[in-house]
Design a protein around this motif. Structure first.
Motif, PDB file in Angstrom:
ATOM      1  N   TYR A  13      48.301  76.159  59.816  1.00 17.68           N
ATOM      2  CA  TYR A  13      48.568  77.147  58.977  1.00 17.68           C
ATOM      3  C   TYR A  13      47.534  78.202  58.601  1.00 17.68           C
ATOM      4  O   TYR A  13      47.411  79.546  58.471  1.00 17.68           O
ATOM      5  CB  TYR A  13      49.450  76.824  57.839  1.00 17.68           C
ATOM      6  CG  TYR A  13      50.171  77.737  56.997  1.00 17.68           C
ATOM      7  CD1 TYR A  13      51.612  77.971  57.231  1.00 17.68           C
ATOM      8  CD2 TYR A  13      49.570  78.387  55.997  1.00 17.68           C
ATOM      9  CE1 TYR A  13      52.224  78.636  56.327  1.00 17.68           C
ATOM     10  CE2 TYR A  13      50.263  79.632  55.446  1.00 17.68           C
ATOM     11  CZ  TYR A  13      51.511  79.531  55.463  1.00 17.68           C
ATOM     12  OH  TYR A  13      52.073  80.512  54.735  1.00 17.68           O
ATOM     13  N   ARG A  14      46.598  77.337  57.868  1.00 12.36           N
ATOM     14  CA  ARG A  14      45.503  78.218  57.328  1.00 12.36           C
ATOM     15  C   ARG A  14      44.641  78.870  58.196  1.00 12.36           C
ATOM     16  O   ARG A  14      44.127  80.097  58.016  1.00 12.36           O
ATOM     17  CB  ARG A  14      44.239  77.014  56.589  1.00 12.36           C
ATOM     18  CG  ARG A  14      45.130  76.569  55.469  1.00 12.36           C
ATOM     19  CD  ARG A  14      43.795  75.342  54.922  1.00 12.36           C
ATOM     20  NE  ARG A  14      44.288  74.916  53.999  1.00 12.36           N
ATOM     21  CZ  ARG A  14      44.043  75.240  52.456  1.00 12.36           C
ATOM     22  NH1 ARG A  14      42.998  76.264  52.282  1.00 12.36           N
ATOM     23  NH2 ARG A  14      44.414  74.522  51.515  1.00 12.36           N
ATOM     24  N   LYS A  35      53.363  87.857  56.518  1.00 13.30           N
ATOM     25  CA  LYS A  35      53.723  86.323  56.143  1.00 13.30           C
ATOM     26  C   LYS A  35      55.071  86.063  56.420  1.00 13.30           C
ATOM     27  O   LYS A  35      55.467  84.914  57.357  1.00 13.30           O
ATOM     28  CB  LYS A  35      54.048  86.281  54.499  1.00 13.30           C
ATOM     29  CG  LYS A  35      54.120  85.077  54.022  1.00 13.30           C
ATOM     30  CD  LYS A  35      55.388  84.796  53.280  1.00 13.30           C
ATOM     31  CE  LYS A  35      55.814  85.799  52.236  1.00 13.30           C
ATOM     32  NZ  LYS A  35      57.267  85.520  51.897  1.00 13.30           N
ATOM     33  N   HIS A  39      56.028  82.988  59.351  1.00 15.59           N
ATOM     34  CA  HIS A  39      56.770  81.956  58.962  1.00 15.59           C
ATOM     35  C   HIS A  39      58.074  81.992  60.233  1.00 15.59           C
ATOM     36  O   HIS A  39      58.283  80.650  60.829  1.00 15.59           O
ATOM     37  CB  HIS A  39      57.442  82.134  57.638  1.00 15.59           C
ATOM     38  CG  HIS A  39      56.291  81.726  56.534  1.00 15.59           C
ATOM     39  ND1 HIS A  39      56.609  82.014  54.878  1.00 15.59           N
ATOM     40  CD2 HIS A  39      55.257  81.490  56.603  1.00 15.59           C
ATOM     41  CE1 HIS A  39      55.684  81.617  54.565  1.00 15.59           C
ATOM     42  NE2 HIS A  39      54.699  81.360  55.231  1.00 15.59           N
TER      43      HIS A  39
ATOM     44  N   PHE B  67      52.658  79.139  50.954  1.00 13.80           N
ATOM     45  CA  PHE B  67      52.063  80.362  51.319  1.00 13.80           C
ATOM     46  C   PHE B  67      51.467  80.674  49.792  1.00 13.80           C
ATOM     47  O   PHE B  67      50.496  80.885  49.616  1.00 13.80           O
ATOM     48  CB  PHE B  67      52.911  81.343  51.520  1.00 13.80           C
ATOM     49  CG  PHE B  67      52.207  82.775  51.566  1.00 13.80           C
ATOM     50  CD1 PHE B  67      51.244  83.174  52.543  1.00 13.80           C
ATOM     51  CD2 PHE B  67      52.802  83.665  50.522  1.00 13.80           C
ATOM     52  CE1 PHE B  67      50.640  84.435  52.501  1.00 13.80           C
ATOM     53  CE2 PHE B  67      51.989  84.970  50.616  1.00 13.80           C
ATOM     54  CZ  PHE B  67      51.067  85.221  51.298  1.00 13.80           C
ATOM     55  N   GLN B  69      51.082  78.420  47.197  1.00 14.05           N
ATOM     56  CA  GLN B  69      50.336  77.588  46.830  1.00 14.05           C
ATOM     57  C   GLN B  69      48.862  77.959  47.413  1.00 14.05           C
ATOM     58  O   GLN B  69      47.892  77.850  46.785  1.00 14.05           O
ATOM     59  CB  GLN B  69      50.529  76.289  47.189  1.00 14.05           C
ATOM     60  CG  GLN B  69      49.956  74.848  46.926  1.00 14.05           C
ATOM     61  CD  GLN B  69      50.545  73.783  47.608  1.00 14.05           C
ATOM     62  OE1 GLN B  69      51.737  73.313  47.716  1.00 14.05           O
ATOM     63  NE2 GLN B  69      49.587  72.827  48.327  1.00 14.05           N
ATOM     64  N   LEU B  70      48.726  78.120  48.866  1.00 17.64           N
ATOM     65  CA  LEU B  70      47.403  78.578  49.119  1.00 17.64           C
ATOM     66  C   LEU B  70      46.953  79.742  48.602  1.00 17.64           C
ATOM     67  O   LEU B  70      45.447  79.883  48.572  1.00 17.64           O
ATOM     68  CB  LEU B  70      47.459  78.794  50.747  1.00 17.64           C
ATOM     69  CG  LEU B  70      47.952  77.493  51.697  1.00 17.64           C
ATOM     70  CD1 LEU B  70      48.147  77.659  52.962  1.00 17.64           C
ATOM     71  CD2 LEU B  70      46.798  76.284  51.348  1.00 17.64           C
ATOM     72  N   MET B  71      47.707  80.757  48.297  1.00 25.27           N
ATOM     73  CA  MET B  71      47.265  81.966  47.966  1.00 25.27           C
ATOM     74  C   MET B  71      46.565  81.634  46.500  1.00 25.27           C
ATOM     75  O   MET B  71      45.800  82.577  45.835  1.00 25.27           O
ATOM     76  CB  MET B  71      48.390  82.932  47.991  1.00 25.27           C
ATOM     77  CG  MET B  71      48.742  83.676  49.059  1.00 25.27           C
ATOM     78  SD  MET B  71      47.420  84.448  49.726  1.00 25.27           S
ATOM     79  CE  MET B  71      47.711  86.367  49.264  1.00 25.27           C
TER      80      MET B  71
END
Lengths: 173, 85
Positions: A13-14, A35, A39, B67, B69-71
């Motif tokens: 994902y990262r 985004k 997804h 997303f 959380q990562l941001m």
């Protein structure tokens, strides 16, 4: 966060989101679009992996980027004929019903979210997550896989009747 | 299993294409002859579509949470937002 059993998912994902974001940016999209498309591509990838229908020997990242590119072209390019040969590869096909709205009316959705939520979870575990009846019996606390299978059919019947009932009421209006 | 559940199982196999060819064709003929069976097949197909729709929605919500959380991480936030500035 439980999205897949694969422990490498977080790294995937990262690493992949920034690459998809750059591609979306080049096509004129914003962060929200990047985004959302990313997804969608991840979900399509996970479904195909789960169903053993990937039909192509590329890395997960390459596959997700391929799908994201198709989704991006569909969404952002006014002239969809600009699709290049890569994106016409059937291995990157987007499921027909991916963007279609739910096939039933709001009362059925409400019923499933409330009274039918346990049934929905059971049906999801079997039909979407492809769990075995053994696993389902264990996680839903049924004595045997056979009991779980019978319960699954009862759930199907319950939801199916709800759909038929709503359709009947619609016809009365 | 009671008769209705056996019928649901048969419809499932029909929709999955897991019935032997002759049984599949026979079942198809039955749906043409019996509109109520055809309606059950149609409704059952809708249940499966609905399960896919809900499952995708749920997965998307979880990805949105990941997303967000990562941001919260400064380096990740920076690497994404600079692409759009």
């Amino acid at each position: 966060m439980f999205i897949t059993d694969d422990p490498s998912f977080d790294a995937l994902y990262r690493d992949t989101l920034p690459k998809v974001a750059r591609m979306v940016r080049q096509m004129g999209g914003d962060l929200q679009t990047a985004k959302d498309l990313f997804h969608d591509a991840v979900i399509i990838y996970l479904e195909k992996k789960q169903n053993n229908t990937l039909k192509i020997a590329v890395t997960a990242q390459a596959y997700i980027m391929g799908i994201a590119k198709i989704l991006c072209i569909r969404k952002l390019k006014a002239d969809q004929r600009e699709t290049d040969l890569d994106t016409l590869n059937p291995a990157f096909a987007v499921p027909d019903d991916y963007y279609t709205p739910p096939p039933v009316r709001r009362p059925v959705l409400e019923y499933l979210k409330t009274a039918g939520s346990k049934c929905l979870q059971l049906l999801q575990a079997f039909y979407y997550d492809k769990k075995t009846m053994q696993d389902i019996a264990a996680s839903f606390h049924y004595k045997t896989p056979h009991t779980a299978a019978v319960q699954k059919y009862k759930c199907l019947e319950k939801v199916r009747e709800q759909i038929k009932q709503t359709r009947y009421e619609d016809n009365l209006v | 299993m009671r008769t209705t559940l056996c019928e649901i199982q048969a419809i499932e196999q029909y929709l999955d294409n897991t019935l032997p060819v002759t049984e599949h064709l026979l079942f198809q003929a039955r749906t043409l002859a019996a509109p109520e069976l055809a309606e059950k097949v149609n409704a059952q197909e809708k249940v499966l579509q609905l399960v896919r729709w809900f499952s995708r929605k749920k997965k998307k919500e979880k990805l949105d949470q990941l997303f967000n959380q990562l941001m919260q991480e400064e380096s990740f936030h920076h690497s994404i937002t600079t692409i759009f500035t």
